[in-house]
Motif scaffolding. Sequence first.
Motif, PDB file in Angstrom:
ATOM      1  N   TRP A  24       0.833  -1.200   0.000  1.00 21.18           N
ATOM      2  CA  TRP A  24       0.000   0.000   0.000  1.00 21.18           C
ATOM      3  C   TRP A  24       0.873   1.258   0.000  1.00 21.18           C
ATOM      4  CZ3 TRP A  24      -4.381  -0.485   4.216  1.00 21.18           C
ATOM      5  CH2 TRP A  24      -5.052  -1.704   4.045  1.00 21.18           C
ATOM      6  N   VAL A  25       1.925   1.199   0.837  1.00 25.64           N
ATOM      7  CA  VAL A  25       2.797   2.376   0.988  1.00 25.64           C
ATOM      8  C   VAL A  25       3.459   2.691  -0.352  1.00 25.64           C
ATOM      9  CG1 VAL A  25       4.819   3.289   2.191  1.00 25.64           C
ATOM     10  CG2 VAL A  25       3.149   1.894   3.447  1.00 25.64           C
ATOM     11  N   ALA A  26       3.961   1.639  -1.016  1.00 25.62           N
ATOM     12  CA  ALA A  26       4.631   1.865  -2.304  1.00 25.62           C
ATOM     13  C   ALA A  26       3.634   2.374  -3.349  1.00 25.62           C
ATOM     14  CB  ALA A  26       5.280   0.568  -2.777  1.00 25.62           C
ATOM     15  N   LEU A  27       2.432   1.818  -3.354  1.00 24.98           N
ATOM     16  CA  LEU A  27       1.484   2.108  -4.435  1.00 24.98           C
ATOM     17  C   LEU A  27       0.836   3.481  -4.316  1.00 24.98           C
ATOM     18  CD1 LEU A  27      -0.014  -1.479  -4.627  1.00 24.98           C
ATOM     19  CD2 LEU A  27       1.335  -0.369  -6.409  1.00 24.98           C
ATOM     20  N   GLN A  28       0.893   4.082  -3.114  1.00 25.29           N
ATOM     21  CA  GLN A  28       0.310   5.423  -2.991  1.00 25.29           C
ATOM     22  C   GLN A  28       1.084   6.443  -3.841  1.00 25.29           C
ATOM     23  OE1 GLN A  28       0.561   6.915   1.068  1.00 25.29           O
ATOM     24  NE2 GLN A  28       2.743   6.474   1.208  1.00 25.29           N
ATOM     25  N   GLU A  29       2.341   6.078  -4.191  1.00 24.53           N
ATOM     26  CA  GLU A  29       3.163   6.992  -5.003  1.00 24.53           C
ATOM     27  C   GLU A  29       2.731   6.983  -6.461  1.00 24.53           C
ATOM     28  OE1 GLU A  29       5.086   8.882  -3.439  1.00 24.53           O
ATOM     29  OE2 GLU A  29       5.197   7.803  -1.526  1.00 24.53           O
ATOM     30  N   THR A  30       2.175   5.864  -6.907  1.00 20.71           N
ATOM     31  CA  THR A  30       1.925   5.707  -8.344  1.00 20.71           C
ATOM     32  C   THR A  30       0.440   5.616  -8.697  1.00 20.71           C
ATOM     33  OG1 THR A  30       2.278   3.355  -7.944  1.00 20.71           O
ATOM     34  CG2 THR A  30       4.122   4.572  -8.898  1.00 20.71           C
ATOM     35  N   HIS A  31      -0.408   5.417  -7.679  1.00 17.64           N
ATOM     36  CA  HIS A  31      -1.831   5.179  -7.970  1.00 17.64           C
ATOM     37  C   HIS A  31      -2.719   6.117  -7.167  1.00 17.64           C
ATOM     38  CE1 HIS A  31      -0.053   1.496  -9.457  1.00 17.64           C
ATOM     39  NE2 HIS A  31      -1.207   1.181 -10.033  1.00 17.64           N
ATOM     40  N   ASP A  32      -3.954   6.256  -7.654  1.00 18.11           N
ATOM     41  CA  ASP A  32      -4.978   6.943  -6.881  1.00 18.11           C
ATOM     42  C   ASP A  32      -5.489   5.892  -5.886  1.00 18.11           C
ATOM     43  OD1 ASP A  32      -6.871   8.661  -6.004  1.00 18.11           O
ATOM     44  OD2 ASP A  32      -8.139   8.572  -7.788  1.00 18.11           O
ATOM     45  N   ALA A  33      -4.978   5.956  -4.664  1.00 23.69           N
ATOM     46  CA  ALA A  33      -5.157   4.829  -3.748  1.00 23.69           C
ATOM     47  C   ALA A  33      -6.148   5.136  -2.621  1.00 23.69           C
ATOM     48  CB  ALA A  33      -3.805   4.461  -3.153  1.00 23.69           C
ATOM     49  N   PHE A  34      -7.056   4.183  -2.383  1.00 22.71           N
ATOM     50  CA  PHE A  34      -8.026   4.268  -1.288  1.00 22.71           C
ATOM     51  C   PHE A  34      -7.735   3.116  -0.322  1.00 22.71           C
ATOM     52  CE2 PHE A  34     -11.070   7.415  -2.798  1.00 22.71           C
ATOM     53  CZ  PHE A  34     -10.689   7.529  -4.130  1.00 22.71           C
ATOM     54  N   TYR A  35      -7.477   3.459   0.938  1.00 27.76           N
ATOM     55  CA  TYR A  35      -7.178   2.434   1.938  1.00 27.76           C
ATOM     56  C   TYR A  35      -8.106   2.631   3.123  1.00 27.76           C
ATOM     57  CZ  TYR A  35      -2.831   2.031  -0.755  1.00 27.76           C
ATOM     58  OH  TYR A  35      -1.917   1.862  -1.756  1.00 27.76           O
ATOM     59  N   MET A  36      -8.640   1.526   3.618  1.00 27.39           N
ATOM     60  CA  MET A  36      -9.605   1.699   4.708  1.00 27.39           C
ATOM     61  C   MET A  36      -9.429   0.661   5.813  1.00 27.39           C
ATOM     62  SD  MET A  36     -12.947   0.246   2.843  1.00 27.39           S
ATOM     63  CE  MET A  36     -12.829  -1.322   2.061  1.00 27.39           C
ATOM     64  N   VAL A  37      -9.875   1.075   6.991  1.00 22.31           N
ATOM     65  CA  VAL A  37      -9.926   0.161   8.129  1.00 22.31           C
ATOM     66  C   VAL A  37     -11.351  -0.390   8.142  1.00 22.31           C
ATOM     67  CG1 VAL A  37      -9.734  -0.013  10.625  1.00 22.31           C
ATOM     68  CG2 VAL A  37      -8.154   1.446   9.348  1.00 22.31           C
ATOM     69  N   VAL A  38     -11.463  -1.713   7.991  1.00 27.36           N
ATOM     70  CA  VAL A  38     -12.785  -2.281   7.695  1.00 27.36           C
ATOM     71  C   VAL A  38     -13.508  -2.736   8.974  1.00 27.36           C
ATOM     72  CG1 VAL A  38     -12.297  -2.825   5.283  1.00 27.36           C
ATOM     73  CG2 VAL A  38     -11.687  -4.491   7.000  1.00 27.36           C
ATOM     74  N   ASP A  39     -14.104  -1.759   9.639  1.00 25.81           N
ATOM     75  CA  ASP A  39     -14.802  -2.080  10.892  1.00 25.81           C
ATOM     76  C   ASP A  39     -16.115  -2.827  10.649  1.00 25.81           C
ATOM     77  OD1 ASP A  39     -15.878   0.220   9.756  1.00 25.81           O
ATOM     78  OD2 ASP A  39     -15.974   1.354  11.631  1.00 25.81           O
ATOM     79  N   LEU A  40     -16.754  -2.614   9.477  1.00 23.68           N
ATOM     80  CA  LEU A  40     -17.980  -3.380   9.191  1.00 23.68           C
ATOM     81  C   LEU A  40     -17.645  -4.870   9.073  1.00 23.68           C
ATOM     82  CD1 LEU A  40     -19.745  -1.182   6.452  1.00 23.68           C
ATOM     83  CD2 LEU A  40     -20.218  -1.221   8.892  1.00 23.68           C
ATOM     84  N   HIS A  41     -16.487  -5.161   8.501  1.00 19.19           N
ATOM     85  CA  HIS A  41     -16.058  -6.557   8.408  1.00 19.19           C
ATOM     86  C   HIS A  41     -15.733  -7.118   9.790  1.00 19.19           C
ATOM     87  CE1 HIS A  41     -15.936  -7.101   4.083  1.00 19.19           C
ATOM     88  NE2 HIS A  41     -15.497  -5.865   3.987  1.00 19.19           N
TER      89      HIS A  41
END
Length: 329
Positions: A24-41
């Motif tokens: 995730w850390v690497a890909l935030q540099e190259t992509h429009d990245a959405f990361y979430m903490v999945v509390d519903l799961h």
Amino acid sequence: MLSGIQPTAGSFHLGNYLGAVRQWVALQETHDAFYMVVDLHAITVPQDPAELRANTRLAVAQLLAAGLDPERCTLFVQSHVPEHAQLGWVMNCLTGFGEASRMTQFKDKSAKQGADRATVGLFTYPILQVADILLYQAHQVPVGEDQRQHIELTRDLAERFNGRFGETFTIPQPYILKETAKIYDLQDPAVKMSKSASTPKGLINLLDDPKVTAKKVRSAVTDTDTVIRFDPENKAGVSNLLGIMSTLTGTSIADLEKSYEGKMYGALKTDLAEVMVDFVTPFRSRTQEYLDDPETLDSILAKGAEKARAVAAETLAQAYDRLGFLPAK
Ligand code: AQP
């Protein structure tokens, strides 16, 4: 790019980090990245409310400590974006019962809990995950190998919806790096490192006392042979250690094999213990710094939810329209 992590365990483990968060850390540099903490799961299994709340903040703090930058990615909490549950329902109605029954993670988890105790939420968990991914029109989903089947389901449902109602969703691809697709339990290298299935000695929690971490690495199970060679089939324990070492140091497996030629397993374990300590020590203190500043955390999450909602709401509106729902005036 979309991915998520559960806030359930308190500390992330090494499998979560190497299998997912590091990418995730690497890909935030190259992509429009959405990361979430999945509390519903997370609530697909019983949760203590106070612990869930604390663990959600702790998960966000660890993601920031790992290197996520809210200026470079959208970081949010799943329940702050109601569109996840809304599109989740739509996807439930598109999924066959038999199709959902084939998800191996449900079979494993429900077998562990006992069939009577497993919830319908645990059963439909992968379908909510489908909605998570499709809401952001994600092209790629960085995850560990254990999630491959859920990404396949996402592709199937996206194609089904598009086929029935017209082009609406991007068909996503799993983004799984071979070297870190599956990190194994240090005490039982035949099974994946996992918060629910690993023995305490086989599970590396990133927030453990570094001395505990070093001890776990030094007592990792290997084999009765003596050669340090990457051979997952015949030398699962040693190969797991080499894979972890290679990823954390950026040294190729081949170079590691060369440098350990003629050396004992103890040498590899001692070196890896040192590498792990150097990694977890600053990670722990950075996590604590974020936890000590809950206002900053909450404001990062508020901005993240706003950015995520803008995208999710547009996708949901389009899906509702295609389905034939009467627009609300
Ligand atoms: N051992 C692993 N190796 C590589 N990747 C892994 N992941 C989990 N374990 C490994 C990846 O971590 C990301 C977040 O996973 P999650 O939030 O779903 O956590 P999890 O799968 O619930 O973690 P556990 O420890 O495996 O939990 P239990 O024991 O409850 O099943 C995902 O991308 C996952 O692939």
